[in-house]
Design a protein around this motif. Structure first.
Motif, PDB file in Angstrom:
ATOM      1  N   PHE A   1       0.825  -1.208   0.000  1.00 40.68           N
ATOM      2  CA  PHE A   1       0.000   0.000   0.000  1.00 40.68           C
ATOM      3  C   PHE A   1       0.863   1.263   0.000  1.00 40.68           C
ATOM      4  O   PHE A   1       1.896   1.340   0.668  1.00 40.68           O
ATOM      5  N   PHE A   2       0.399   2.275  -0.756  1.00 40.78           N
ATOM      6  CA  PHE A   2       1.045   3.583  -0.726  1.00 40.78           C
ATOM      7  C   PHE A   2      -0.005   4.645  -1.023  1.00 40.78           C
ATOM      8  O   PHE A   2      -1.068   4.364  -1.601  1.00 40.78           O
ATOM      9  N   GLY A   3       0.297   5.869  -0.636  1.00 38.83           N
ATOM     10  CA  GLY A   3      -0.624   6.974  -0.897  1.00 38.83           C
ATOM     11  C   GLY A   3       0.001   8.304  -0.552  1.00 38.83           C
ATOM     12  O   GLY A   3       0.973   8.387   0.201  1.00 38.83           O
ATOM     13  N   ASN A   4      -0.550   9.345  -1.139  1.00 36.58           N
ATOM     14  CA  ASN A   4      -0.098  10.726  -0.896  1.00 36.58           C
ATOM     15  C   ASN A   4      -1.306  11.626  -0.707  1.00 36.58           C
ATOM     16  O   ASN A   4      -2.367  11.410  -1.317  1.00 36.58           O
ATOM     17  N   PHE A   5      -1.128  12.635   0.126  1.00 41.49           N
ATOM     18  CA  PHE A   5      -2.076  13.752   0.191  1.00 41.49           C
ATOM     19  C   PHE A   5      -1.253  15.023   0.158  1.00 41.49           C
ATOM     20  O   PHE A   5      -0.257  15.149   0.878  1.00 41.49           O
ATOM     21  N   ASP A   6      -1.642  15.977  -0.691  1.00 39.40           N
ATOM     22  CA  ASP A   6      -0.956  17.265  -0.672  1.00 39.40           C
ATOM     23  C   ASP A   6      -1.959  18.382  -0.877  1.00 39.40           C
ATOM     24  O   ASP A   6      -2.985  18.214  -1.552  1.00 39.40           O
ATOM     25  N   LEU A   7      -1.649  19.509  -0.268  1.00 31.77           N
ATOM     26  CA  LEU A   7      -2.515  20.688  -0.310  1.00 31.77           C
ATOM     27  C   LEU A   7      -1.643  21.904  -0.543  1.00 31.77           C
ATOM     28  O   LEU A   7      -0.602  22.070   0.110  1.00 31.77           O
ATOM     29  N   ARG A   8      -2.049  22.760  -1.489  1.00 35.49           N
ATOM     30  CA  ARG A   8      -1.291  23.963  -1.823  1.00 35.49           C
ATOM     31  C   ARG A   8      -2.158  25.197  -1.630  1.00 35.49           C
ATOM     32  O   ARG A   8      -3.324  25.215  -2.034  1.00 35.49           O
ATOM     33  N   TYR A   9      -1.570  26.231  -1.039  1.00 28.25           N
ATOM     34  CA  TYR A   9      -2.245  27.525  -0.907  1.00 28.25           C
ATOM     35  C   TYR A   9      -1.419  28.580  -1.638  1.00 28.25           C
ATOM     36  O   TYR A   9      -0.203  28.671  -1.451  1.00 28.25           O
ATOM     37  N   VAL A  10      -2.071  29.354  -2.487  1.00 26.38           N
ATOM     38  CA  VAL A  10      -1.440  30.468  -3.199  1.00 26.38           C
ATOM     39  C   VAL A  10      -2.221  31.726  -2.854  1.00 26.38           C
ATOM     40  O   VAL A  10      -3.446  31.783  -3.047  1.00 26.38           O
ATOM     41  N   GLY A  11      -1.530  32.728  -2.343  1.00 26.68           N
ATOM     42  CA  GLY A  11      -2.189  33.959  -1.940  1.00 26.68           C
ATOM     43  C   GLY A  11      -2.646  34.803  -3.119  1.00 26.68           C
ATOM     44  O   GLY A  11      -2.403  34.490  -4.288  1.00 26.68           O
ATOM     45  N   SER A  12      -3.313  35.893  -2.796  1.00 23.30           N
ATOM     46  CA  SER A  12      -3.852  36.806  -3.806  1.00 23.30           C
ATOM     47  C   SER A  12      -2.733  37.371  -4.678  1.00 23.30           C
ATOM     48  O   SER A  12      -1.612  37.596  -4.210  1.00 23.30           O
ATOM     49  N   GLN A  13      -3.050  37.597  -5.983  1.00 23.73           N
ATOM     50  CA  GLN A  13      -2.072  38.125  -6.927  1.00 23.73           C
ATOM     51  C   GLN A  13      -2.665  39.315  -7.675  1.00 23.73           C
ATOM     52  O   GLN A  13      -3.788  39.245  -8.174  1.00 23.73           O
ATOM     53  N   TYR A  14      -1.890  40.402  -7.753  1.00 22.64           N
ATOM     54  CA  TYR A  14      -2.322  41.570  -8.522  1.00 22.64           C
ATOM     55  C   TYR A  14      -2.052  41.341 -10.005  1.00 22.64           C
ATOM     56  O   TYR A  14      -1.097  40.661 -10.394  1.00 22.64           O
ATOM     57  N   SER A  15      -2.907  41.945 -10.844  1.00 17.73           N
ATOM     58  CA  SER A  15      -2.727  41.861 -12.291  1.00 17.73           C
ATOM     59  C   SER A  15      -2.537  43.233 -12.925  1.00 17.73           C
ATOM     60  O   SER A  15      -2.395  43.334 -14.138  1.00 17.73           O
ATOM     61  N   THR A  16      -2.551  44.284 -12.120  1.00 13.41           N
ATOM     62  CA  THR A  16      -2.315  45.644 -12.633  1.00 13.41           C
ATOM     63  C   THR A  16      -1.216  46.303 -11.810  1.00 13.41           C
ATOM     64  O   THR A  16      -1.071  46.051 -10.615  1.00 13.41           O
TER      65      THR A  16
ATOM     66  N   LEU B   1      -3.704   7.133  -4.291  1.00 10.31           N
ATOM     67  CA  LEU B   1      -3.878   5.849  -3.609  1.00 10.31           C
ATOM     68  C   LEU B   1      -3.341   4.757  -4.525  1.00 10.31           C
ATOM     69  O   LEU B   1      -3.577   4.781  -5.742  1.00 10.31           O
ATOM     70  N   GLY B   2      -2.603   3.798  -3.955  1.00 13.89           N
ATOM     71  CA  GLY B   2      -2.032   2.771  -4.803  1.00 13.89           C
ATOM     72  C   GLY B   2      -1.836   1.443  -4.100  1.00 13.89           C
ATOM     73  O   GLY B   2      -1.783   1.369  -2.865  1.00 13.89           O
TER      74      GLY B   2
END
Length: 782
Positions: A678-693, A710-711
């Protein structure tokens, strides 16, 4: 199968950073005969996200322990999305489209990409195109240097850092690997690799692989098809002598994505797409809007031990990349323009009359760009006692051709004559075109470096100097192009210094001061772009100044039998910052790169990561970065004064936050692998606010994306070694979001300039992040 050790290819002693035989990367190469058939060993801390690093700079990486458990449709950029400071903007949940990355406020065009030591990104617009470089099943490791490029790297754009990828080494045993994948969005991939094993007593071994990948776009009609070949052969003999031959071939076609403005996102959300049906005048029909990525790559790294203390490294390489890129456009059937010259009746069928009463043609605008690069990177290293002296030379020559054409679309929506193979011509036989570019680039770079090891190698001091010379020449053969010919000459001195001290066998501190530069990006920086709908150029040449960075870092890392931890503080000062904005040619669906010189930029912050080696089969990982990136100057903009005249004014942007530079990014991962079943991964990413001007008056909110793997590994069955089944769940919350700005504007609201003139509002467009996807993979060695 029995466990075999991981091979750590650390050329030179730990802590050495300058010279080809002592690179600033720790590259982990896992042969196909590793502990498991997919190359995983379950030994890298953080579930494959935190290999041990020793270079005196911020550096992170991923190994097969992570790569093999990700979707087999991914690419080099998607594999490093969890590393500190890396902001990867998804457009497809499968990872098949796009390479938009930022690090420390700089995008992928400002980051140097190396594959097996060669720069396979486009050497003019710097687009990495990693989806066509290597199949994920063959990818051995990826190393990210977030702020400083190697002094000896064959790069001249790496002001924002360096990403280095390596292919897996061929197995010493005869066999192969088979993988079959299917999932949502009609995704399917078939992959087969065959290993020769050691060929007699020749010292030669190699592999060759083939894959086919296809999927439907997750939003809108169309999709992707991809044929890919990888091959790697190694010859080893004597005391560290080796020749490696690497070959890659890619043929790929992808329906384009429409990028919404903020208003279009609010109105349509993910429904803002190319249309599934055609009618006369519908230039947004999906079969008229796609891009091909075709490439052929040959790299031959060679390492020779000339004497006990003298080594020679030679890496010749050849890269051929070509399109076409295709976008729908409606053009005048008569009275339009070829450059600045007005043409008469084009005498083409299938014309229609638009709402203004003008007779028009719906066409496929074809951009069959064609580019070839031949180059060689060489170095020689002399070690005597505690001192290593390195000298190197890099030469590269690139030819680039780009002739835009137009092909009439028939009533069924098919572009006549095979997408521009027989393009629209004028009465005198000239091909109707918006640009006819011929571009040449020649690069010469020399470097000299010295590394000193003191206190029994605990203290390592390195200093070096690089001189890079880039010459460019471009012509535009469209009538009225002014200038017809443009040249650019760039000479940049690039000193570097680094020091590291091994406080204990498990603790290291380091500091460095580095410089880097980037020649102007894209052929559009040198040439005008015309369009049949306009009597004048719709795109003018951009700034021809080169970017230059001075950067400093100080960091600490700890590595023992269980815990890996590293943290660094950084400061980067960038002059002549050329922010790259993708924009549509007016009245078309054709994207081009627009370099905008916004002056200086200062980026400061702190980044860190921590990962555990497997502990009761569990490996957690956490990374984070805080970034304070600001503009140093007021930006010049086109404006209208009180008399209605067009003038140049300035917006008060000094001190504003840099566009596309989120203040906070973070990732959390948890890996489980019992090394048997058995093997498995969990990952979570957070990216903050980004300006476009540049005025910071429009932005996208922060977002969270999480994935699960899951594997299960089956026992060996006959000749099948390590058969396994793997389930990848991507974006498990089905979060629908804008992942990054696709273009930038000075302001999203009408503003008054510093001198009182009126500055019109702009409308940036945005990349849309991929939705939920589920993929099942069956694979086995044999």
């Amino acid at each position: 199968m029995p466990a075999q050790p991981v091979r750590h290819a650390l050329n030179g002693r730990a802590g050495s950073v300058l010279g080809p035989s002592v690179p600033q990367t720790e590259e982990i190469s896992v042969s196909a005969g590793g502990r498991h058939a997919d190359g995983t060993t379950n030994t890298t801390p953080g579930g494959g996200l935190m290999p041990v690093q020793t270079a005196p700079r911020s550096q992170s990486g991923v190994t097969r322990d992570w790569i093999a458990k990700q979707p087999q449709t991914g690419n080099i950029s998607s594999m490093i999305a969890n590393l500190p400071g890396v902001v990867y903007a998804s457009q497809s949940p499968l990872g098949t489209a796009g390479d938009h990355i930022t690090m420390r406020g700089m995008n992928e065009s400002q980051i140097g990409y190396l594959f097996e030591g060669a720069p396979l990104a486009d050497p003019i617009n710097y687009e990495p195109y990693t989806s066509m470089l290597v199949d994920t099943e063959n990818l051995g490791s990826v190393t990210v240097s977030q702020g400083a490029p190697d002094l000896n790297a064959p790069l001249f754009n790496a002001v924002g850092g360096q990403i280095s990828a390596t292919e897996m080494n061929p197995s010493h045993k005869y066999g192969g690997f088979l993988s079959l994948m299917g999932g949502t969005h009609s995704a399917n991939k078939e992959f087969l690799r065959l290993d020769t094993g050691d060929i007699g007593n020749t010292g030669i071994r190699g592999f060759a692989s083939f894959s086919y990948l296809s999927n439907n776009n997750w939003r809108g009609p169309g999709g992707l098809t991809r044929y890919h070949v990888d091959s790697k052969f190694v010859k080893e003999w004597g005391d560290g002598n080796s020749i490696t031959a690497i070959f890659g071939f890619n043929r790929q076609e992808q329906t384009s994505w429409r990028e919404p403005t903020a208003a279009q996102w609010r109105q349509y959300g993910t429904s803002f797409n190319y249309t599934p049906t055609y009618y006369p005048g519908n230039s947004t029909y999906y079969k008229l809007n796609f891009g091909d990525l075709n490439s052929l790559d040959v790299i031959v790294p060679m390492h020779f031990t000339l004497a006990h203390d003298l080594t020679l490294n030679v890496t010749p390489y050849f890269v051929h990349q070509n399109g076409p890129s295709v976008g729908g456009e409606n053009i005048p059937a008569s009275g339009g323009y070829y450059g600045t010259m007005q043409y008469g009746d084009l005498n083409q069928p299938y014309s229609y009359v638009n709402a203004s009463g003008q007779r028009m043609l719906t066409t496929a605008g074809v951009d069959p760009w064609n580019q070839k690069t031949g180059a060689i990177n060489t170095s020689i290293d002399w070690t005597t006692g505690i001192n290593t002296l390195s000298f190197g030379y890099w030469y590269s020559y690139t030819m680039h051709e780009e002739l835009s054409t137009f092909s009439v679309v028939d009533p069924s929506g098919r572009a006549a004559n095979a997408y521009g193979r027989y393009p629209i011509t004028l009465a005198d036989g000239s091909i109707l075109s918006g640009y006819n570019l011929n571009f040449m680039q020649q690069v010469n770079a020399l470097y000299l470096a010295d590394t000193l090891r003191l206190l029994n190698d605990r203290l390592v001091l390195s200093a070096g100097f690089r001189a890079a010379m880039v010459y460019r020449q471009g012509t535009n053969d469209v009538p009225g192009a002014a200038p017809y010919k443009t040249t650019g000459n760039y000479f940049e001195p690039l000193p570097q210094f680094a020091a590291s001290y091994q406080v204990t066998p498990h603790d290291q501190i380091y500091l460095n001061g580095t410089t880097a530069f980037r020649a102007p990006e894209s052929v559009e920086a040198y040439s005008q772009i015309f369009d049949p709908n306009a009597s004048h150029a719709v795109e003018q040449p951009g700034s021809l100044k080169s970017e230059y960075t001075i950067a400093e870092e100080i960091g600490y890392r700890h590595s023992d039998g269980l815990v890996n931890f590293q943290m660094s503080f950084f400061n980067i000062n960038l002059t002549n910052h050329q922010i790259t904005s993708s924009a549509y040619i007016p009245n078309t669906n054709m994207l081009i790169s627009e370099p905008i010189n916004v002056g200086g930029q200062t980026s400061r912050g702190v980044q860190g990561e921590i990962g555990l080696k497997p502990w009761h089969h569990v490996s957690p990982y956490v990374s984070a970065q805080y970034l304070h990136s600001t503009m140093d100057n007021n930006v010049p903009v086109s404006a209208t004064n009180a008399a209605g005249q067009s003038v140049i004014d300035y917006l008060p942007t000094a001190g504003k936050t840099t566009v596309g530079a989120p203040k906070v990014t973070a990732a959390v991962g948890l890996a489980y692998d019992d090394n048997r079943q058995f093997f498995g991964n969990f990952d979570l990413r957070y990216v903050g606010s980004q300006y476009s001007t540049f005025m910071n008056d429009q932005s996208i909110p922060g977002y969270v994306v999480s994935d699960i793997t899951l594997g299960y590994r089956f026992p060996r069955v006959g000749r099948l070694k390590g058969p396994k089944v793997q389930l990848n769940l991507v974006n498990i919350g089905n979060n629908l979001y804008r992942s990054a700005p696709g273009s930038y504007a000075a302001t999203a609201r009408t503003q008054k300039g510093i001198f009182g003139s009126s500055v019109a509002a702009g409308s940036p467009v945005y990349l849309t992040g991929g939705n939920f996807a589920a993929l099942v993979t069956l694979s086995t060695g044999f």
